[in-house]
Design a protein around this motif. Structure first.
Motif, mmCIF file in Angstrom:
data_model
loop_
_atom_site.group_PDB
_atom_site.id
_atom_site.type_symbol
_atom_site.label_atom_id
_atom_site.label_comp_id
_atom_site.label_asym_id
_atom_site.label_seq_id
_atom_site.Cartn_x
_atom_site.Cartn_y
_atom_site.Cartn_z
ATOM 1 N N UNK A 153 -4.132 9.434 -8.094
ATOM 2 C CA UNK A 153 -3.272 9.154 -9.408
ATOM 3 C C UNK A 153 -3.529 7.709 -9.246
ATOM 4 N N UNK A 154 -4.430 7.119 -9.706
ATOM 5 C CA UNK A 154 -4.844 5.268 -9.730
ATOM 6 C C UNK A 154 -3.917 5.299 -11.319
ATOM 7 N N UNK A 155 -3.431 5.824 -11.825
ATOM 8 C CA UNK A 155 -3.540 5.695 -13.545
ATOM 9 C C UNK A 155 -1.474 5.689 -12.993
ATOM 10 N N UNK A 156 -1.061 5.682 -11.840
ATOM 11 C CA UNK A 156 0.119 4.747 -11.258
ATOM 12 C C UNK A 156 0.126 4.308 -10.445
ATOM 13 N N UNK A 157 -1.163 3.273 -10.785
ATOM 14 C CA UNK A 157 -0.961 2.319 -9.827
ATOM 15 C C UNK A 157 -2.021 3.227 -8.399
ATOM 16 N N UNK A 158 -2.071 1.480 -7.671
ATOM 17 C CA UNK A 158 -2.767 1.710 -6.429
ATOM 18 C C UNK A 158 -1.794 2.366 -5.469
ATOM 19 N N UNK A 159 -1.006 2.970 -5.559
ATOM 20 C CA UNK A 159 -0.453 4.418 -4.110
ATOM 21 C C UNK A 159 -1.025 5.156 -4.098
ATOM 22 N N UNK A 160 -1.675 5.702 -4.925
ATOM 23 C CA UNK A 160 -2.660 7.068 -4.230
ATOM 24 C C UNK A 160 -3.787 6.222 -3.214
ATOM 25 N N UNK A 161 -4.237 5.558 -3.458
ATOM 26 C CA UNK A 161 -5.875 5.084 -2.591
ATOM 27 C C UNK A 161 -5.343 4.534 -2.009
ATOM 28 N N UNK A 162 -4.218 3.731 -1.584
ATOM 29 C CA UNK A 162 -3.642 3.194 -0.316
ATOM 30 C C UNK A 162 -3.087 4.223 0.520
ATOM 31 N N UNK A 163 -3.097 5.278 0.148
ATOM 32 C CA UNK A 163 -1.629 6.493 1.053
ATOM 33 C C UNK A 163 -2.727 7.366 1.845
ATOM 34 N N UNK A 164 -4.295 7.293 0.811
ATOM 35 C CA UNK A 164 -5.023 8.062 1.432
ATOM 36 C C UNK A 164 -5.794 6.843 2.449
ATOM 37 N N UNK A 165 -5.611 5.575 2.798
ATOM 38 C CA UNK A 165 -6.021 4.967 3.635
ATOM 39 C C UNK A 165 -5.473 5.410 4.407
ATOM 40 N N UNK A 166 -4.078 4.484 4.820
ATOM 41 C CA UNK A 166 -3.023 5.143 5.752
ATOM 42 C C UNK A 166 -3.760 6.646 6.156
ATOM 43 N N UNK A 167 -3.670 6.927 5.551
ATOM 44 C CA UNK A 167 -3.778 8.518 6.659
ATOM 45 C C UNK A 167 -5.162 8.373 7.271
ATOM 46 N N UNK A 168 -6.125 7.933 6.826
ATOM 47 C CA UNK A 168 -7.174 7.847 6.915
ATOM 48 C C UNK A 168 -7.605 7.074 8.257
ATOM 49 N N UNK A 169 -6.616 5.700 8.264
ATOM 50 C CA UNK A 169 -6.166 5.462 9.867
ATOM 51 C C UNK A 169 -5.107 6.151 10.162
ATOM 52 N N UNK A 170 -4.105 6.345 9.952
ATOM 53 C CA UNK A 170 -3.339 7.009 10.884
ATOM 54 C C UNK A 170 -3.340 8.486 11.571
ATOM 55 N N UNK A 171 -3.522 9.035 10.832
ATOM 56 C CA UNK A 171 -3.694 10.685 11.134
ATOM 57 C C UNK A 171 -4.663 11.080 12.373
ATOM 58 N N UNK A 172 -4.509 11.274 13.769
ATOM 59 C CA UNK A 172 -6.020 11.330 14.550
ATOM 60 C C UNK A 172 -6.829 12.583 14.247
ATOM 61 N N UNK A 173 -7.304 12.609 13.384
ATOM 62 C CA UNK A 173 -7.515 14.617 13.142
ATOM 63 C C UNK A 173 -8.228 14.532 11.305
ATOM 64 N N UNK A 174 -8.183 13.075 10.722
ATOM 65 C CA UNK A 174 -8.608 12.046 9.492
ATOM 66 C C UNK A 174 -10.152 12.581 9.325
ATOM 67 N N UNK A 175 -10.512 12.461 10.342
ATOM 68 C CA UNK A 175 -11.957 13.044 10.970
ATOM 69 C C UNK A 175 -12.574 10.822 10.955
#
Ligand code: PLP
Length: 503
Positions: A202-224
């Motif tokens: 969703x980069x066409x709408x700004x950086x929110x999608x990328x940041x949400x994905x990064x947050x998921x990587x950090x916060x979700x213990x099963x993100x891998x």
């Protein structure tokens, strides 16, 4: 920009006396092909043998004069043989050429000059690590981050190019070297770069999608992902196709890093030192990285690279944390100090910003007339013109990119491709280029486009004198949806075949 009397370039460029490659160039190219490895790429992209260069122009051994919009891949922001750099080199050549890590005057002069131009919070609060190449600087930066953090894990983006170093330390036997170099076991977490033209998250709408994905990587213990020590980012993608991320990307990335105690490393190897119309590309968004990688123009054409890092990042680095015989060569330092001085003294960088905006709109008006151009983007003198098979599918047209490069060469303009399929023509002229040479280059660009439009499926030409390997035909499938590009893209050729190399 300049009056004729202070032109740095050959004023009559482009001037083609014999279609390139001319006879003497062919001889040298053939001899090179006989003696050198066939792993080199540039003689295939630009089959000429350069003899002498001045400002934003190069003359080959056959007397052809070219406008140089490649600038050694952003090494020559001040052009070829800038008179002040020549003087600095000459003066240093009478003093000392190699001094290991000892504090020559050239070294201290360079350090002071660089300190004065570092971005935001790094200025006055940074320490410098010398390295030799861009890849060397990035590798050192990541090692430094991992050492400071006491953990490994680097977020790196799709489309990124950071060099091809890494790994040789594993062949060195000393444990002490292994203990500060993490590349043997380094963990890379790949995240899509926010590309507004080819949005994945969703980069066409700004950086929110990328940041949400990064947050998921950090916060979700099963993100891998077990740990993240740093995020390594090009403020504008270089080899990846001169992709300008949404304006909120770097500020949001900075906030993300701060929230999670992750270090932000900016790779300004290609975008730094005035290229984008600011001294550093991060300055467009007022973001200060914790670690900054600097190379290319910093040596004015002589190998030199630098890592600048927040002085409070690590209390103490072990002696010999990173090594290399040729780090901080005095000749490079003398030219580098003068380069930084020239860049900061005048209004060259401000001019690059405003001239870059004019150029963007001139390339965009070309796009209005030529539907093969899908996108034009950039900042300063870092402008990408992307070719697509059609604007709806956005299917990258790499053959058109390569054909444009060849057509421009024939018209006396050197312009390189970027992007995974060579579909992007990148404008990266020296910042000192005269306005007339921009006008002539743009005229050659449009002329090349028109002639290719007249023969739409023409592909890149390569000198028959230069042995080259065949490129596999791209697999073009009917594209369903540009927002989900991966299944429809032509397959990227293997590294050993036609992938362009970066410098
Ligand atoms: C952004 C970026 N980082 C790193 C590198 C690697 O630099 P070098 O080729 O000097 O190792 C490059 C080279 O093009 C680059 O563009």
């Amino acid at each position: 920009m300049t009056s004729k009397s202070d032109w740095l370039s050959f004023p009559d460029a482009p001037h083609i006396v014999v279609p390139p490659p001319g006879p003497r160039s062919r001889e040298l190219l053939a001899e090179q092909a006989r003696l050198e490895t066939d792993a080199i790429g540039y003689p295939h992209y630009f089959p000429i043998a350069p003899k002498v260069a001045q400002g934003a122009t190069i003359e080959d051994v056959d007397g052809n004069r070219f406008i140089d919009w490649v600038a050694g891949i952003s090494v020559l922001n001040l052009g070829h043989r800038h008179p002040r750099l020549v003087a600095a080199l000459e003066a240093q050549s009478h003093e000392i050429w190699h001094a290991l890590e000892l504090p020559t005057e050239a070294r201290i002069r360079f350090l002071r000059e660089l300190e004065g131009v570092l971005p935001g919070g790094l200025r006055g609060h940074a320490r410098i690590f010398f390295t030799v190449t861009g890849g060397d600087a990035v590798e050192t930066a990541v090692n430094l981050a991992d050492f400071a953090q006491g953990k490994q894990g680097t977020v790196a983006f799709s489309g990124a190019y950071h060099g091809v170093h890494g790994g040789v330390v594993n062949l060195t036997s000393g444990r002490r070297y292994h203990s500060t170099s993490y590349f043997g076991t380094g963990k890379v977490i790949r995240v899509p770069y926010p590309d507004p033209y080819r949005p994945v998250l969703g980069a066409d709408k700004g950086a929110a999608g990328t940041i949400a994905y990064l947050e998921h990587l950090v916060n979700d213990p099963s993100s891998g992902v077990d740990a993240i020590s740093s995020v390594l980012v090009e403020p504008i993608l270089g080899e990846g196709g001169y992709v300008v991320p949404p304006d909120d990307f770097l500020p949001s990335l900075r906030e993300f890093c701060d929230r999670h105690h992750i270090l932000l490393i900016a790779d300004e190897v290609q975008s730094g030192l005035g290229r984008t119309g600011r001294m550093w590309a991060v300055e467009h968004s007022k973001v200060t990285p914790d670690i900054l990688c600097i190379a290319k123009t910093v040596g004015g054409g002589i190998p030199l690279s630098v890592v600048a890092y927040r002085s409070d990042l690590v209390k103490e680095l072990p002696r010999g944390f990173h090594l290399g015989t040729y780090r901080a060569n005095p000749l490079a330092l003398a030219v580098g100090a003068e380069t930084v001085r020239v860049l900061k003294e005048g209004d060259l960088i401000d001019q690059t910003r405003s001239r870059g905006e004019q150029l963007l709109s001139r390339f965009r008006s070309l796009a209005d007339r030529h539907p093969s151009i899908g996108d034009v983007r950039g900042k300063g003198f870092m402008i990408g013109v992307e070719f697509v098979h059609n604007r709806t599918s956005r299917l990258p047209w790499g053959d058109r990119g390569k054909a444009m490069r060849a057509a421009l060469l024939g018209r006396g303009v050197l312009m390189h491709t970027a992007g995974a399929w060579d579909q992007v023509l990148r404008f990266m002229a020296p910042l000192i280029i005269e306005d007339e040479l921009l006008d002539r280059g743009l005229a050659a660009f449009e002329d090349s486009l028109e002639s290719l439009d007249a023969t739409p499926e023409r592909t890149a030409t390569t000198s028959p004198q230069v042995p080259h390997r065949a490129e596999p035909a791209p697999h073009l499938h009917p594209p369903p949806e540009h927002a989900i590009p991966s299944p429809v893209m032509p397959e990227r050729p293997g590294r050993n075949l036609e992938e362009k190399d970066a410098s």
